[in-house]
Enzyme design. Structure first.
Site, short mmCIF file in Angstrom:
data_model
loop_
_atom_site.label_atom_id
_atom_site.label_comp_id
_atom_site.label_asym_id
_atom_site.label_seq_id
_atom_site.Cartn_x
_atom_site.Cartn_y
_atom_site.Cartn_z
N HIS A 1 1.01 -1.11 0.02
CA HIS A 1 0.08 0.07 -0.18
C HIS A 1 1.00 1.20 -0.01
O HIS A 1 0.62 2.09 -0.78
CB HIS A 1 -0.90 0.08 1.20
CG HIS A 1 -1.90 -1.02 1.37
ND1 HIS A 1 -2.08 -1.70 2.52
CD2 HIS A 1 -2.76 -1.45 0.63
CE1 HIS A 1 -3.15 -2.69 2.31
NE2 HIS A 1 -3.63 -2.43 1.17
N LYS B 1 -18.42 -5.70 6.54
CA LYS B 1 -17.07 -6.50 6.30
C LYS B 1 -16.34 -6.33 7.71
O LYS B 1 -16.28 -5.73 8.23
CB LYS B 1 -16.29 -5.74 5.34
CG LYS B 1 -15.30 -6.71 4.73
CD LYS B 1 -14.53 -5.78 3.47
CE LYS B 1 -13.17 -6.72 3.27
NZ LYS B 1 -12.26 -5.79 2.29
N ARG C 1 -2.15 -6.01 -8.23
CA ARG C 1 -0.99 -7.25 -8.12
C ARG C 1 -0.95 -8.00 -9.11
O ARG C 1 0.12 -8.69 -9.62
CB ARG C 1 -1.24 -7.64 -6.85
CG ARG C 1 -0.93 -6.90 -5.45
CD ARG C 1 -1.37 -7.36 -4.34
NE ARG C 1 -2.90 -7.22 -4.64
CZ ARG C 1 -3.70 -7.01 -3.35
NH1 ARG C 1 -3.24 -7.23 -2.26
NH2 ARG C 1 -4.96 -7.04 -3.51
N SER D 1 -2.93 -7.40 2.86
CA SER D 1 -3.19 -7.45 4.42
C SER D 1 -3.58 -8.82 4.99
O SER D 1 -3.20 -9.09 6.10
CB SER D 1 -4.49 -6.44 4.59
OG SER D 1 -4.34 -5.23 3.97
P1 ADP Z 1 -5.88 -6.20 0.57
O1 ADP Z 1 -6.35 -6.76 1.62
O2 ADP Z 1 -5.83 -6.82 -0.74
O3 ADP Z 1 -4.44 -5.61 0.69
P2 ADP Z 1 -7.15 -3.29 0.41
O4 ADP Z 1 -8.60 -3.20 -0.01
O5 ADP Z 1 -6.54 -2.77 1.79
O6 ADP Z 1 -6.76 -4.95 0.00
O7 ADP Z 1 -6.28 -2.81 -0.76
C1 ADP Z 1 -6.37 -1.45 -1.44
C2 ADP Z 1 -5.89 -1.27 -2.55
O8 ADP Z 1 -4.40 -1.51 -2.54
C3 ADP Z 1 -6.64 -2.01 -3.84
O9 ADP Z 1 -6.38 -1.40 -5.03
C4 ADP Z 1 -5.45 -3.20 -3.99
O10 ADP Z 1 -5.35 -3.87 -5.10
C5 ADP Z 1 -4.15 -2.36 -3.60
N1 ADP Z 1 -2.78 -3.10 -3.17
C6 ADP Z 1 -2.84 -3.92 -1.97
N2 ADP Z 1 -1.69 -4.45 -1.78
C7 ADP Z 1 -1.04 -4.30 -2.92
C8 ADP Z 1 0.42 -4.58 -3.31
N3 ADP Z 1 1.08 -5.17 -2.54
N4 ADP Z 1 0.79 -3.86 -4.53
C9 ADP Z 1 -0.36 -3.21 -5.08
N5 ADP Z 1 -1.36 -2.67 -5.00
C10 ADP Z 1 -1.75 -3.40 -3.77
#
Ligand code: ADP
Length: 160
Positions: free
Chosen positions: A17, A41, A90, A128
């Site tokens: 992130h 959620k 990703r 996450s």
């Molecule tokens: P997650 O639980 O999959 O990390 P989030 O809802 O917190 O999900 O993710 C928010 C945004 O960040 C989404 O657009 C997700 O695709 C993106 N994201 C999460 N992890 C990564 C990563 N390692 N690299 C690129 N984008 C990411």
């Protein structure tokens, strides 16, 4: 003034992130990182905890603001005059859902553009849920989360 929003659950924030936040903040004037508050959620961290982790992790970026929203993202976008929604990608598995969301959001708010930022290959495996899985089994997550958020995350696991 080009304003962008990067929405997500951030339960908790990861280095993946933060990489998206850092790269986006260097190309837009103002970036709002918005925590989704969704009572349907189940999350491990409360909205306040997720906001605090993000505030600490992004303190060095002067054009990054941390906020939260409930309900429809486009309602927040319209209210705050935002032109750009940033999503991280990703793998192909992220694409199908994000593609649908981008089309739905454009239908609901024709002035908004969704821009996809490709993950840094260093973090392509990171989510996450993976962080929670590893920490839950006592593994080391130091390299996976921003150092400023590490203690707050570990406090939660120690308290379980
Ligand atoms: P997650 O639980 O999959 O990390 P989030 O809802 O917190 O999900 O993710 C928010 C945004 O960040 C989404 O657009 C997700 O695709 C993106 N994201 C999460 N992890 C990564 C990563 N390692 N690299 C690129 N984008 C990411």
């Amino acid at each position: 003034m080009e304003k962008a929003i990067y929405p997500g659950s951030f339960d908790p924030v990861t280095k993946g992130h933060l990489d998206i936040i850092s790269r986006t903040s260097s190309i837009v004037d103002h970036l709002i990182v918005a925590v989704l508050e969704n009572p349907r959620k189940q999350t491990m961290f409360s909205v306040e905890e997720r906001l605090e982790m993000l505030r600490r992790s992004t303190a060095r970026y002067s054009n990054v603001e941390i906020d939260y929203f409930g309900g429809l993202l486009v309602d927040y976008v319209k209210k705050n005059n935002i032109r750009i929604i940033i999503k991280g990608l990703r793998a192909i598995s992220d694409f199908e859902f994000e593609f649908q969301m981008a089309l739905v959001n454009r239908k609901l708010c024709p002035t908004v553009e969704t821009l996809f930022m490709v993950t840094n290959s260093k973090y392509s495996y990171l989510s996450s849920s993976i962080v929670k899985e590893i920490a839950g089994f006592g593994g080391d997550i130091k390299d996976l989360v921003p150092p400023e958020a590490y203690d707050l995350i570990m406090q939660k696991f120690r308290g379980l």
